[in-house]
Design an enzyme around this catalytic site. Structure first.
Site, PDB file in Angstrom:
ATOM      1  N   TYR A  85      22.631  14.960   7.557  1.00  9.80           N
ATOM      2  CA  TYR A  85      22.314  16.387   7.584  1.00  9.80           C
ATOM      3  C   TYR A  85      21.979  16.862   6.181  1.00  9.80           C
ATOM      4  CZ  TYR A  85      23.047  21.444   7.659  1.00  9.80           C
ATOM      5  OH  TYR A  85      22.890  22.799   7.504  1.00  9.80           O
ATOM      6  N   SER A 122      25.489  10.802   0.269  1.00 14.16           N
ATOM      7  CA  SER A 122      24.795   9.812   1.101  1.00 14.16           C
ATOM      8  C   SER A 122      23.567   9.291   0.368  1.00 14.16           C
ATOM      9  CB  SER A 122      24.379  10.443   2.432  1.00 14.16           C
ATOM     10  OG  SER A 122      25.503  10.974   3.110  1.00 14.16           O
ATOM     11  N   LEU A 123      23.097   8.129   0.801  1.00 12.66           N
ATOM     12  CA  LEU A 123      22.000   7.471   0.101  1.00 12.66           C
ATOM     13  C   LEU A 123      21.112   6.745   1.098  1.00 12.66           C
ATOM     14  CD1 LEU A 123      22.513   5.472  -3.186  1.00 12.66           C
ATOM     15  CD2 LEU A 123      20.931   4.679  -1.445  1.00 12.66           C
ATOM     16  N   GLY A 149      16.068   9.122  -1.401  1.00 13.29           N
ATOM     17  CA  GLY A 149      17.071   9.106  -2.458  1.00 13.29           C
ATOM     18  C   GLY A 149      18.465   9.431  -1.979  1.00 13.29           C
ATOM     19  N   CYS A 177      25.770   8.999   9.023  1.00 11.62           N
ATOM     20  CA  CYS A 177      25.365   7.665   8.580  1.00 11.62           C
ATOM     21  C   CYS A 177      25.712   6.588   9.607  1.00 11.62           C
ATOM     22  CB  CYS A 177      25.986   7.331   7.225  1.00 11.62           C
ATOM     23  SG  CYS A 177      25.670   8.594   5.965  1.00 11.62           S
TER      24      CYS A 177
END
Length: 222
Positions: free
Chosen positions: A76, A137-138, A150, A168
């Site tokens: 999100y 997050s990534l 990113g 995730c």
């Protein structure tokens, strides 16, 4: 090898517009194009990565769900969250994708340490955590040896949309934010500038330029 990093401060921008701009920038860049980091916020949106499964979107709402070509599952984005798009020529830097992921994670960890938040990365789950709770997050995509997409760092935002998903792809994963630990925080853009400084140190850029808005070569097309 270019030692220049362009940092772009975009403010609150539409996800589709920025996504298309990232793709155009990556497709148009050459071996001489400087690396860039785009610092921004998005209006509320769920994004589903290439491996995303519908089962991780638990409930529907008026928040749009957008398919993305980044790695990972569903996440999100919303106001109060720093999104940083990392547009780096990985091949030119003679480093691998895993090295870039580690650099991004360490930049976030060092930034959070400046706010007395003890965070760390996990070997088996990309992102940054405070103990077992996820604060950043990534997800990346590599094209022509260059990265785009990113990270997303939760700063001071409405966290309830995370309850609509398995963040995730992990059921029961608790998402947290910097405001859980800090009573006073700078603006999202200021946090972004501090994060960019960590990238500059870790990647040893010698020249840094700051800009407002998208690059001219993609701006007229989005």
């Amino acid at each position: 090898m270019s030692s220049t990093l362009n940092i772009r401060h975009l403010g609150l921008v539409d996800y589709h517009q920025t996504y298309e701009a990232m793709q155009r920038f990556t497709d148009q860049r050459t071996s001489d194009t400087a690396d860039e980091i785009w610092l921004l916020e998005h209006p509320p949106v769920f994004t589903q990565g290439r491996a995303g499964k519908e089962e991780h979107l638990l409930t529907m709402s008026d928040i749009p769900v957008v398919q993305s070509d980044r790695g990972g599952q569903v996440t999100y984005h919303g106001p109060g969250q720093l999104t940083a798009y990392v547009l780096i020529d990985v091949k030119r830097r003679a480093s691998g994708v895993r090295d870039l992921v580690t650099t991004i994670e360490q930049a976030i960890v060092r930034l959070l340490a400046d706010f007395d938040i003890d965070a760390s990365a996990k070997a088996d789950a990309p992102g940054v955590y405070v103990q077992d709770d996820k604060i950043a997050s990534l997800g990346l995509r590599i094209r022509k040896g260059c990265s785009f997409h990113g990270l997303a760092l939760n700063i001071d935002m409405d966290m309830t949309p995370f309850l609509q998903i398995n963040p995730c792809g992990y059921s029961g994963l608790k998402m947290i934010q910097m405001s859980d630990f800090c009573t006073e925080l700078p603006s999202v853009d200021e946090v972004g500038s501090q994060l960019a400084e960590k990238f500059i140190q870790l990647l040893n850029y010698q020249q840094v330029e700051h800009y407002q808005g998208l690059p001219v070569e993609v701006y007229n097309d989005v």
